[in-house]
Design a protein around this motif. Sequence first.
Motif, PDB file in Angstrom:
ATOM      1  N   ARG A   1       0.854  -1.192   0.000  1.00  0.00           N
ATOM      2  CA  ARG A   1       0.000   0.000   0.000  1.00  0.00           C
ATOM      3  C   ARG A   1       0.889   1.240   0.000  1.00  0.00           C
ATOM      4  N   LYS A   2       0.616   2.155  -0.917  1.00  0.00           N
ATOM      5  CA  LYS A   2       1.407   3.384  -0.991  1.00  0.00           C
ATOM      6  C   LYS A   2       1.240   4.231   0.268  1.00  0.00           C
ATOM      7  N   GLU A   3      -0.007   4.263   0.759  1.00  0.00           N
ATOM      8  CA  GLU A   3      -0.310   5.145   1.891  1.00  0.00           C
ATOM      9  C   GLU A   3       0.417   4.726   3.162  1.00  0.00           C
ATOM     10  N   THR A   4       0.433   3.439   3.436  1.00  0.00           N
ATOM     11  CA  THR A   4       0.955   2.962   4.721  1.00  0.00           C
ATOM     12  C   THR A   4       2.254   2.166   4.620  1.00  0.00           C
ATOM     13  N   GLY A   5       2.560   1.677   3.417  1.00  0.00           N
ATOM     14  CA  GLY A   5       3.739   0.834   3.251  1.00  0.00           C
ATOM     15  C   GLY A   5       3.497  -0.602   3.659  1.00  0.00           C
ATOM     16  N   GLU A   6       2.240  -0.924   4.019  1.00  0.00           N
ATOM     17  CA  GLU A   6       1.876  -2.274   4.454  1.00  0.00           C
ATOM     18  C   GLU A   6       2.000  -3.263   3.288  1.00  0.00           C
TER      19      GLU A   6
END
Length: 112
Positions: free
Chosen positions: A86-91
């Motif tokens: 995920r770009k937003e969280t890096g998850e």
Amino acid sequence: MNEAYLVPNPIAPNEAVSIDPEKCVGCNNCAKHCRVQTIMPNPEKGKPPIVIYPDECWFCGCCIESCAHDAIKMHFPINQRIFFKRKETGEVFRIGGPDSPPQSYFEPAVGK
């Protein structure tokens, strides 16, 4: 008396498991625990077992669990190695895994 030979049968370029000959002591525990007989005991005492049918491997990990010398490494197929981030969280997650977003997350937005 006829002789039989145990030779690897690489049908495809898959390498399900590799056995490090430097670490392996030839105990054949991995061959005893292999559920589909992908790994067979080496006829030569003290030699690493032979990965005879790599395409038949279920990737269950029984061979790795039974190896007390950490001599076996599993090489998962490419479709089991794909992860998303995920770009937003890096998850990092896998599609269909317990931590993945709902399927609608991956569907393209129609009309936007």
